[in-house]
Scaffold this motif. Structure first.
Motif, PDB file in Angstrom:
ATOM      1  N   PHE A  16       0.827  -1.210   0.000  1.00 57.38           N
ATOM      2  CA  PHE A  16       0.000   0.000   0.000  1.00 57.38           C
ATOM      3  C   PHE A  16       0.861   1.259   0.000  1.00 57.38           C
ATOM      4  N   LEU A  17       1.850   1.301   0.892  1.00 61.59           N
ATOM      5  CA  LEU A  17       2.696   2.494   0.989  1.00 61.59           C
ATOM      6  C   LEU A  17       3.551   2.671  -0.262  1.00 61.59           C
ATOM      7  N   ARG A  18       4.108   1.578  -0.749  1.00 65.98           N
ATOM      8  CA  ARG A  18       4.948   1.688  -1.949  1.00 65.98           C
ATOM      9  C   ARG A  18       4.142   2.212  -3.134  1.00 65.98           C
ATOM     10  N   GLN A  19       2.962   1.650  -3.345  1.00 62.39           N
ATOM     11  CA  GLN A  19       2.127   2.092  -4.466  1.00 62.39           C
ATOM     12  C   GLN A  19       1.759   3.563  -4.326  1.00 62.39           C
ATOM     13  N   GLY A  20       1.331   3.958  -3.128  1.00 64.20           N
ATOM     14  CA  GLY A  20       0.945   5.345  -2.908  1.00 64.20           C
ATOM     15  C   GLY A  20       2.098   6.309  -3.101  1.00 64.20           C
ATOM     16  N   LEU A  21       3.254   5.960  -2.598  1.00 66.91           N
ATOM     17  CA  LEU A  21       4.426   6.836  -2.715  1.00 66.91           C
ATOM     18  C   LEU A  21       4.915   6.919  -4.159  1.00 66.91           C
ATOM     19  N   GLU A  22       4.868   5.806  -4.872  1.00 64.28           N
ATOM     20  CA  GLU A  22       5.282   5.829  -6.277  1.00 64.28           C
ATOM     21  C   GLU A  22       4.326   6.666  -7.118  1.00 64.28           C
ATOM     22  N   GLU A  23       3.051   6.662  -6.755  1.00 59.90           N
ATOM     23  CA  GLU A  23       2.089   7.513  -7.456  1.00 59.90           C
ATOM     24  C   GLU A  23       2.364   8.993  -7.207  1.00 59.90           C
ATOM     25  N   GLU A  24       3.077   9.278  -6.102  1.00 58.04           N
ATOM     26  CA  GLU A  24       3.459  10.651  -5.788  1.00 58.04           C
ATOM     27  C   GLU A  24       4.857  10.984  -6.327  1.00 58.04           C
ATOM     28  N   ALA A  25       5.349  10.138  -7.214  1.00 61.21           N
ATOM     29  CA  ALA A  25       6.618  10.357  -7.926  1.00 61.21           C
ATOM     30  C   ALA A  25       7.865  10.077  -7.093  1.00 61.21           C
ATOM     31  N   LYS A 154       3.299  13.845 -10.104  1.00 62.65           N
ATOM     32  CA  LYS A 154       3.757  13.253 -11.365  1.00 62.65           C
ATOM     33  C   LYS A 154       3.880  14.315 -12.460  1.00 62.65           C
ATOM     34  N   GLU A 155       2.947  15.265 -12.500  1.00 62.98           N
ATOM     35  CA  GLU A 155       3.039  16.360 -13.474  1.00 62.98           C
ATOM     36  C   GLU A 155       4.305  17.166 -13.232  1.00 62.98           C
ATOM     37  N   PHE A 156       4.584  17.437 -11.960  1.00 63.53           N
ATOM     38  CA  PHE A 156       5.796  18.185 -11.620  1.00 63.53           C
ATOM     39  C   PHE A 156       7.037  17.410 -12.054  1.00 63.53           C
ATOM     40  N   ALA A 157       7.072  16.110 -11.780  1.00 62.72           N
ATOM     41  CA  ALA A 157       8.230  15.286 -12.133  1.00 62.72           C
ATOM     42  C   ALA A 157       8.450  15.254 -13.642  1.00 62.72           C
ATOM     43  N   ASN A 178      12.529   7.285 -16.525  1.00 61.57           N
ATOM     44  CA  ASN A 178      13.016   8.241 -15.537  1.00 61.57           C
ATOM     45  C   ASN A 178      11.933   8.898 -14.701  1.00 61.57           C
ATOM     46  N   VAL A 179      10.756   9.098 -15.283  1.00 60.98           N
ATOM     47  CA  VAL A 179       9.675   9.749 -14.539  1.00 60.98           C
ATOM     48  C   VAL A 179       8.766   8.733 -13.865  1.00 60.98           C
ATOM     49  N   TRP A 180       8.482   7.623 -14.559  1.00 57.40           N
ATOM     50  CA  TRP A 180       7.605   6.588 -13.991  1.00 57.40           C
ATOM     51  C   TRP A 180       8.380   5.436 -13.378  1.00 57.40           C
ATOM     52  N   ASP A 181       9.699   5.405 -13.563  1.00 59.63           N
ATOM     53  CA  ASP A 181      10.560   4.335 -13.035  1.00 59.63           C
ATOM     54  C   ASP A 181      10.100   2.961 -13.516  1.00 59.63           C
ATOM     55  N   ILE A 182       9.716   2.903 -14.807  1.00 58.95           N
ATOM     56  CA  ILE A 182       9.289   1.643 -15.417  1.00 58.95           C
ATOM     57  C   ILE A 182      10.359   1.220 -16.427  1.00 58.95           C
ATOM     58  N   HIS A 183      10.922   0.039 -16.214  1.00 53.77           N
ATOM     59  CA  HIS A 183      12.040  -0.404 -17.047  1.00 53.77           C
ATOM     60  C   HIS A 183      11.698  -1.669 -17.832  1.00 53.77           C
TER      61      HIS A 183
END
Length: 225
Positions: A16-25, A154-157, A178-183
């Motif tokens: 839960f925390l990881r998903q929420g924090l990643e959504e906040e960039a 995310k917009e800011f990032a 780099n912005v979404w950290d998806i590799h």
């Protein structure tokens, strides 16, 4: 983009925390034992540590004490169900910067994280600009013609990434990494949605055209055509 380490042994809470924090960039690493968390934290590559108090291996208190004993200054926020004055004092004496009691509201945790990551008042602001738009990395603010524009994390990032590479074409895959950290292979159409949102919020006219589409390749930030 800030890099956090979450040391939490409850899988549901960690997800839960990881998903929420990643959504906040934020970029988030997770460790599920005190021993594993300490090993990662000692690398000194994180901007902030979120540490559960009760952990297998080493307790959060022991992790924090060992970090401070080895002069690791990374800010620490304890996540714990303990709430006595003695517990709070023990956590602060171990070197923690803040303390939040479970259960907590996610927005409160976000604000506590922002406070710890806020730069010192005497630090020189790191700013980037394109046309009449100014992005301040230090204060996490964006202004256009002096008017502050509210953006999501995310917009800011995304805007920050484009402005850091101003006058250079940012390829779609590079942006998503780099912005979404998806590799891995991913539908990069999400970038278009966020670019359109930025154009609307920043009221970028066709004449200004600060965020330009390079068809089939990506985007570029520059001072108009």
């Amino acid at each position: 983009m800030h890099h956090l380490l979450l040391i939490e042994d409850e899988p549901g809470i960690a997800r839960f925390l990881r998903q929420g924090l990643e959504e906040e960039a934020y970029t988030v690493d997770v460790a599920d034992t005190g021993t594993a968390g300490l090993a990662q934290a000692l690398a000194g590559t994180h901007d902030l540590l979120l540490i559960d108090w009760m952990l297998p291996g080493l307790t959060g208190l022991e992790v924090c004490r060992q970090l401070r004993a080895q002069h690791i200054p990374t800010p620490v926020i304890f996540l714990t169900a303990k709430d006595t004055v003695q517990d709070t004092i023990a956590g602060l004496q171990a070197g923690a910067n803040d303390y939040i009691k479970k259960p907590f509201h996610f927005e409160e945790l976000l604000e506590r994280i922002r406070v710890q990551l806020r730069p010192p008042a005497n630090e020189v602001a790191e700013c980037y600009s394109v046309g009449s738009i100014v992005l301040n990395v230090t204060t996490h603010q964006v202004h256009k013609n002096g008017e502050e524009i509210a953006l999501t994390q995310k917009e800011f990032a995304l805007l920050e990434y484009l402005l850091r590479h101003k006058d250079k074409v940012c390829r779609r895959q590079s942006i998503i990494e780099n912005v979404w950290d998806i590799h891995f292979e991913y539908n990069t159409g999400v970038i278009d949605v966020y670019i359109n949102s930025l154009r609307k919020k920043l009221k970028i006219s066709k004449e200004e055209d600060y965020l330009q589409t390079i068809r089939g390749i990506g985007y570029i930030a520059r001072d108009g055509r």
